[in-house]
Scaffold this motif. Structure first.
Motif, short mmCIF file in Angstrom:
data_model
loop_
_atom_site.label_atom_id
_atom_site.label_comp_id
_atom_site.label_asym_id
_atom_site.label_seq_id
_atom_site.Cartn_x
_atom_site.Cartn_y
_atom_site.Cartn_z
N SER A 1 26.47 1.61 32.59
CA SER A 1 25.61 0.64 31.92
C SER A 1 24.91 -0.26 32.93
O SER A 1 23.71 -0.51 32.82
CB SER A 1 26.43 -0.18 30.94
OG SER A 1 25.64 -1.16 30.35
N CYS A 2 25.64 -0.75 33.92
CA CYS A 2 25.03 -1.61 34.95
C CYS A 2 23.96 -0.86 35.74
O CYS A 2 22.88 -1.40 36.01
CB CYS A 2 26.10 -2.13 35.91
SG CYS A 2 27.11 -3.44 35.24
N ILE A 3 24.25 0.37 36.11
CA ILE A 3 23.29 1.15 36.91
C ILE A 3 22.03 1.46 36.11
O ILE A 3 20.91 1.29 36.61
CB ILE A 3 23.97 2.44 37.43
CG1 ILE A 3 24.99 2.09 38.49
CG2 ILE A 3 22.93 3.41 37.99
CD1 ILE A 3 25.85 3.25 38.92
N THR A 4 22.18 1.89 34.88
CA THR A 4 20.98 2.21 34.09
C THR A 4 20.18 0.96 33.75
O THR A 4 18.95 1.01 33.71
CB THR A 4 21.34 2.98 32.80
OG1 THR A 4 22.32 2.23 32.07
CG2 THR A 4 21.85 4.37 33.12
N PHE A 5 20.86 -0.17 33.55
CA PHE A 5 20.13 -1.41 33.32
C PHE A 5 19.37 -1.83 34.58
O PHE A 5 18.24 -2.30 34.50
CB PHE A 5 21.07 -2.52 32.86
CG PHE A 5 20.36 -3.78 32.49
CD1 PHE A 5 19.55 -3.83 31.37
CD2 PHE A 5 20.47 -4.91 33.27
CE1 PHE A 5 18.88 -4.98 31.03
CE2 PHE A 5 19.81 -6.07 32.95
CZ PHE A 5 19.01 -6.11 31.82
N ALA A 6 19.99 -1.63 35.75
CA ALA A 6 19.31 -1.95 37.01
C ALA A 6 18.09 -1.05 37.21
O ALA A 6 17.03 -1.52 37.65
CB ALA A 6 20.27 -1.79 38.18
#
Length: 111
Positions: A42-47
């Motif tokens: 989730s953090c990577i795709t949001f970034a």
């Protein structure tokens, strides 16, 4: 009509799955580990989604600056653009760092 954003959808779905895994984990190591992995995704795709939006904003700003005649306005916009890029890089770095830490916590939870 706006187009469907897959990166943001993946970020929200993986965050939702990780929260469900944490709520219903009942202290199971596997559930906590997989929840951390899903939070990292989730953090990577949001970034990645934020980076795409930042690149679009910068491209549009550069196009507007090409048409601008006043040097003072161009200078002010370029200063604001530099501040925006600096804060965007800081946010990107913190999201990637958070993702790496979540993966490490997930690995330790599985051990």
């Amino acid at each position: 009509m706006k187009k469907f954003n897959f990166k943001l959808t993946i970020a929200l779905v993986s965050l939702f799955v990780s929260v469900i895994l944490l709520v219903f984990a009942n202290m199971a190591k596997e559930c906590i580990g997989f929840a951390c992995f899903f939070m990292a995704v989730s953090c990577i795709t949001f970034a990645l989604n934020r980076k795409e939006k930042i690149d679009t904003t910068i491209r549009l700003t550069n196009e507007d600056l090409e048409n601008e005649e006043d040097d003072e306005v161009v200078y002010q916009v370029q200063l604001e653009k530099k501040k925006y890029l600096k804060s965007a890089r800081r946010i990107q770095f913190s999201l990637y760092l958070c993702a790496v830490l979540l993966v490490i916590v997930g690995i330790f939870a599985l051990i």
